[in-house]
Design a protein around this motif. Structure first.
Motif: not given
Lengths: 106, 479, 626
Positions: B398-413
């Motif tokens: 699911s692209v949506t889940i991917c985007i939500i999970g992908g926020t880790t690269i922003i928040l993590g940074a």
């Protein structure tokens, strides 16, 4: 043997046995003396033995009576052990009132 | 020659360390951990040359339990992680002195023994024993040698112990139920049990509780931060670097193959929960005032992503998960070691009391920076390879889940750089901070080397794990 | 041979980086800088070599190094592609890079961490080369994030100042937002084409492989988000002006000439995909035009010399995106190149001014520098003429072509872009007049120190000024060498714009517009001798402009603050609640135990009673149940 049950109906034996059992139960529940409780347990046991013998006769099957012999033998052993424990308790606390036996209270 | 060699070395090592006395304990432990690492490399070469290195002995006849130690690429990868990290972790502790060090180091080796056993077991019962066995040493390590107020430490550690232990019992129930049906605890037999989807769901949930608490996934994570904060650095490294990988590994090894229908049917619930953990962990990390706690929450976010990858049931997800387990294992040990280096000098974990370290310790700053960058998955580091595959697997579902999970690269940074900025940069320069010494440097350089090397050349690991993971996928898709 | 040359190209800057990291402190300052410069110069030489090669053979060079990772059903290799586009980029990245390295030797001479500065610059060049030459999206992504990292390190180069660190962090985070988009775009393309290799995708498109256009549009949109992060477009542009916290050579190299054009490079690289999704092209064009206008508005009233240039960069990048969105990739590339020349020259010139002013960046405190800094003034003037779009100079040709395309495709966008161009001419001359004309407005002490910069600084300025003058001729209207050169990177034929009446008319309009802008600036700042008022006295619309439309504040309130609020809420309530729940379970168990303890009171009689009652009720239940 057959006529024993013909003269006195099987239901009377059951009544008697139930009565004895109940006496035993009440004895166990309401007496505080360990020996009397012990006697009450014996009465219960014998009530069951009686019933076993009666039904054994009724069904013309000896195994019930054999079973009673076992049960009496075990009961005798139990009495020996049980009384020995009671004697042991009496030596320790000079009483066999079960209300005083609370050392294992949690 | 089979994998029991490794277990024997570690067990003998634990006993020898205990007997060697306080003075020599740390060195003995280091020696045996290096021997175990050597042995695992040797076993790896045997495995790669196609030899059978598994072990299968009848242990208990009734119930039928085997001493079955399997080994495929998946197990070998995690065993290598464990045996490679152990010498590093032990060596990193040389800067501290521990009372009763023979007990301390013996417990470490014993724990590693149990964890290696967990990774190798192919029999459910044996696996369960090792699983629980690994909990006992860490309990004592954290309880006796931990830091902070003893009262609150005890509370945290006991909570951790009971919590994870209680979770594991549900797994035991699942195993017993499966045994009833299969008549054996062997994984290969358990897989063949035919279960209705309703039964599978319960089995799945039983395993899930055990693993979700150990990993931890939200909302089962409340033990984590406090224990990471209170445990001695070595304990934290063992916990975060290896022990939580046990649970992630077990998802792939036990949970998914044993209950595939449930895993497929409720896929989005579990992926969703894991991804929610990613965002939640990142956001809570913003507000942490203690560096170890911050790292704990960042770890929560990262393992959430790994778990999400495993639950996608795609090859990319599983492979990314294993790669990221290895990368995270090294990375998080490095980060906690950096935190330990700071707390050795400043005797505090509070971020607000730090700052300006870069002026005094440029070498340490560079190393810490690389670790931070690895943790935010900068391309070129090992973590990127794993995280990329994980996100790619999420996108397949699911692209949506991917985007939500992908926020880790922003928040993590965001939270990592913010932490780095507050701890290392600025001109606050009141307290003396000695730059990194040789012993500390060796550990750091090795960790960084591993992260960079496999970031550019992960092929050996990919080749090692891919066939086993394809096997797992095949088992999952058997119905 | 090609492989080893490529490795030399890549690894020379990396070797420079390693040298400066490990040995930089031990060698003298000049050695450190020289080694760094030579490392980049080597790359430039190799790039030149490749350029001549490809100019003859016209054959792209693909070099596979080794297998990197496996994704789904395809492999990703460490491989590099040297084609017309990447070599063009290489040339100006390493060329301008070399100049700026030379410049930095002098500019950063007194900095205690000089070797670190060169190390980071070398690392940046290394990653930029990786970005440009990568033959698939993932290698490009390595470079992409790598240059972001170097940008972070260099913006926060003066790490003792936490404001600079904030700016660095902001740049990194903003870029990361874009990078997430880029990643999702890569996933989409990987899913659609089972490959992330440029050549493979291009072949697939050229052979008419049918793909889901909806998903492709999603993918290209995501890629554009990535590009807009790196190339500072709305809404992710706010990091670029803040990035001026870094040393001026960094602003020139990274935040004007090279890194920020990476987004344009990526879109040009994938032009065949964007051509398939006209809706997304329209979005790109609109965002580009609006960005160029908004940034130009903000630049009108800024007083920090570097801020003006930063917003001008954003504005020019917007124009390039406008060209991309209109499908005129070669024109966008053209503008990238000319912009690299004149904007690098402007930044380096401003650096020279700041150097002379001892770090002062406020134009209100400058003025009259013409007399003290001849070379800087002349080169700055040339670059300003170039950016304003005065004929002959490089910027005129490229900007004019963008306007021309816009005129043909969409009149509204043309109006916006023309407006932005006029404003560009105005604010650039405002900058020029305030800095170099009239009387000096600084302190006596500053005046005393005013001097022309050393030759290491003026040499790059002169070279760049020359390039800003003649650079436009690589794509002379009608006989464009550049368009011819770039043809192979597109699929199919490209239409040529012919010189006709409309063309000359548009050129005329553009020049007149530029002159109007210059005229207003002249009348305001030379005739009326105006000097911008102090911060507190700025009112009305210019206050809004001066505060950059309050965009940072809006982001703060709309995005950052709520996230912090959620974080606080999570930490204080959810965490406590969850923790409390788990402890609660323990407490319940404890309580049941405490209460249950009462039952075990040790009275045998009670136990017997309970036993009998229990048995009796079980028996009763069994009977009743039947």
């Amino acid at each position: 043997m057959q006529n024993v049950l013909q003269q006195i109906g099987i239901e009377n034996y059951i009544y008697l046995s139930t009565l004895l059992f109940c006496i035993g139960i009440f004895g166990v529940l309401f007496r505080r003396n360990a020996i009397v409780m012990f006697m009450s347990i014996e009465i219960m046991l014998n009530a069951v033995n009686l019933l076993l013998v009666v039904f054994s006769t009724y069904h013309q099957d000896a195994s019930g009576q054999v079973f009673v012999f076992f049960s009496m033998a075990v009961a005798a052993a139990e009495v020996a052990v049980g009384l020995a424990i009671l004697v042991g308790i009496y030596r320790n606390i000079h009483s066999i009132d079960i209300d005083k036996l609370k050392n294992l209270k949690g | 020659m089979d994998v029991s060699l490794l277990l024997i070395i570690l067990l003998v090592g634990a006993i020898a360390t205990f007997l060697s006395g306080d003075k020599w304990a740390s060195k003995t432990a280091l020696l045996f951990s290096l021997a175990a690492f050597g042995a695992s490399i040797y076993l790896l070469t045997l495995y790669n040359s196609g030899q059978n290195i598994s072990l299968m002995l009848q242990w208990v006849a009734m119930p039928k339990i085997y001493l079955a130690l399997g080994s495929d690429g998946l197990s070998m990868a995690l065993v290598l992680l464990t045996t490679a990290l152990t010498p590093l972790i032990i060596f990193s502790s040389f800067g501290n002195s521990y009372a009763k060090s023979k007990n301390f180091y013996a417990l470490i080796l014993f724990m590693v023994f149990a964890m290696v056993g967990t990774f190798l077991s192919a029999d459910g019962f044996l696996y369960y024993i090792f699983w629980e066995l690994s909990l006992i040493p860490i309990y004592f390590i954290a309880l006796i040698w931990g830091g902070g107020n003893p009262q609150s430490r005890k509370k945290a550690v006991v909570k951790f112990f009971i919590y994870t232990f209680a979770g594991s019992l549900f797994m035991l129930v699942s195993f017993i139920y499966l045994y009833q049906k299969a008549g054996s605890f062997l994984l290969s037999d358990l897989i063949n049990v035919k279960l209705t989807s309703q039964e599978q769901l319960w089995i799945f949930l039983g395993f899930f509780l055990a693993y979700a608490i150990k990993i931890p996934l939200i909302p089962f994570h409340t033990w984590q931060a406090k224990v990471y904060q209170k445990a001695p650095a070595v304990g934290t490294m063992l916990l975060s670097g290896i022990m939580l990988k046990m649970a992630l590994y077990s998802i792939i090894r036990w949970q998914l193959p044993l209950a595939p229908i449930a895993a497929k049917e409720y896929l989005f619930y579990f992926v969703g929960l894991s991804v929610a953990g990613v965002v939640y962990g990142s956001i809570v990390a913003f507000k942490q005032k203690d560096i170890k706690k911050l790292l704990a929450y960042s770890s929560l976010a990262h393992v959430g992503l790994i778990a999400a990858g495993t639950y996608t049931l795609t090859l990319d997800g599983l492979r990314g998960a294993v790669l990221q387990m290895l990368a995270h294992g090294f990375g998080v040990v490095g980060l906690f070691f950096a935190a330990e280096i700071i707390s050795r000098r400043y005797a505090t974990g509070k971020i607000s009391e730090m700052g300006g370290i870069r002026i005094q310790a440029p070498k340490f700053t560079s190393m810490f920076m690389i670790l931070v960058l690895a943790s935010v998955a900068l391309p070129g580091t090992f973590n990127f390879v794993g995280e990329f595959e994980l996100l790619y697997s999420l996108a397949q579902r699911s692209v949506t889940i991917c985007i939500i999970g992908g926020t880790t690269i922003i928040l993590g940074a965001f939270y990592m750089l913010r932490m780095f900025q507050k701890v290392m940069l600025g001109d606050k320069n009141e307290k003396f901070f000695a730059d990194i010494n040789v012993n500390e440097g060796i550990v750091m350089v090795i960790i960084i080397g591993v992260l960079l090397f496999f970031g550019l050349y992960p092929k050996p690991i990919i080749d090692l794990i891919t066939p086993s993971l394809q096997e797992v996928i095949k088992v999952i898709n058997r119905i | 041979m090609e492989t080893s040359l490529l490795l030399l190209l890549l690894l020379a800057p990396f070797a420079g980086f390693l040298f400066n990291v490990f040995l930089g402190k031990k060698v003298s300052r000049n050695v450190s800088g020289t080694i760094g410069t030579i490392a980049v110069a080597i790359s430039f030489a190799v790039a030149l070599n490749f350029f001549f090669q490809i100019n003859n053979t016209k054959q792209p060079i693909q070099i596979d190094l080794f297998h990197w990772m496996t994704l789904g059903n395809f492999n990703v290799n460490f491989s590099f592609l040297l084609d017309q586009l990447s070599i063009l980029w290489l040339l100006f990245v390493t060329g301008i890079g070399t100049l700026i390295h030379i410049y930095s030797i002098s500019y950063m001479h007194d900095d205690e961490n000089l070797h670190k500065f060169f190390a980071y610059l070398n690392l940046f060049i290394f990653f930029m080369i990786t970005l440009v030459t990568g033959s698939n999206l993932l290698i490009m992504f390595i470079g992409w994030e790598g240059v972001g990292l170097c940008s972070y390190l260099l913006i926060g180069f003066w790490y003792k100042n936490q404001d600079y660190n904030d700016a660095a962090k902001k740049a990194f985070i903003m870029n990361r937002i874009g990078d997430l988009g880029f990643l999702i775009g890569i996933f989409t393309l990987g899913y659609l084409f089972s490959s992330v290799d440029f050549a493979t995708i291009k072949t697939a498109v050229a052979t008419g492989k049918s793909v889901d256009l909806g998903w492709l549009g999603f993918g290209t949109l995501c890629l554009f988000i990535g590009a807009s992060g790196k190339s500072a477009q709305i809404p992710l542009y706010t990091w670029l002006p803040d990035a001026m916290a870094g040393p001026t050579p960094v602003s020139a190299l990274i935040h004007a000439a090279t890194m920020v054009t990476a987004g344009i490079f990526m879109i040009t690289r994938l032009n065949f995909l964007f051509n398939l999704t006209p809706d997304i092209q329209m979005v790109i064009a609109i965002i580009g035009a609006v960005t160029s206008l908004v940034a130009a508005f903000i630049a009108l009233v800024q007083n920090d010399i570097k801020k003006v240039l930063a917003y001008s960069t954003v504005s020019q990048l917007g124009l390039m995106f406008l060209a991309l969105g209109l499908g005129a990739y070669e024109i966008a590339v053209f503008h990238v190149i000319t912009h690299a020349f004149f904007k690098a020259c402007l930044f380096l010139g401003s650096g020279s001014v700041i150097h002379a002013m001892h770090g002062e960046q406020d134009m209100r405190k400058m003025g009259g520098l013409r007399k003290y800094m001849k070379v800087t003034y002349i080169t700055f003037l040339i670059a300003t003429l170039a950016i304003s779009g005065i004929p002959i100079f490089a910027g005129f040709f490229s900007k004019d072509e963008i306007l021309m395309v816009a005129f043909h495709e969409n009149k509204a966008l043309w109006v916006i872009a023309s407006l932005a161009s006029i404003m560009t001419a105005f604010y650039m001359f405002r900058l020029l007049y305030l800095t170099f004309f009239k009387e000096f407005r600084g302190t006596e002490e500053q005046k005393h120190h005013l001097h022309e910069s050393p030759s290491l600084i003026t040499f790059p300025l002169i070279v760049l000024a020359i390039l800003s003058t003649v650079g436009g001729f690589i794509s002379f209207p009608g006989h464009s060498w550049l368009n011819e050169y770039l043809k192979p990177i597109f699929i199919g034929a490209r239409e040529e714009h012919h010189l006709d009446g409309t063309t000359y008319m548009l050129m005329g309009i553009a020049v007149v517009g530029a002159l109007i802008g210059i005229g207003i600036a002249y009348s305001n700042y030379i005739k009326k001798s105006q000097v911008p008022s102090e911060d507190s006295e700025i009112t009305g619309f210019s206050k809004v402009l001066y505060n950059k439309f309050y965009v940072d504040e809006i982001y703060m309130v709309v995005i950052v603050k709520p996230i912090y609020a959620i974080a606080s809420f999570s930490k204080n309530f959810i965490e406590t609640a969850l923790s409390g729940f788990i402890f609660g379970l323990g407490k319940v168990t404890n309580m049941v135990g405490t209460q249950g303890k009462v039952l075990q009171n040790g009275s045998v009689g009670f136990y017997l009673f309970a036993f009998v009652i229990g048995t009796a009720s079980i028996i009763a239940y069994l009977f009743l149940a039947q």
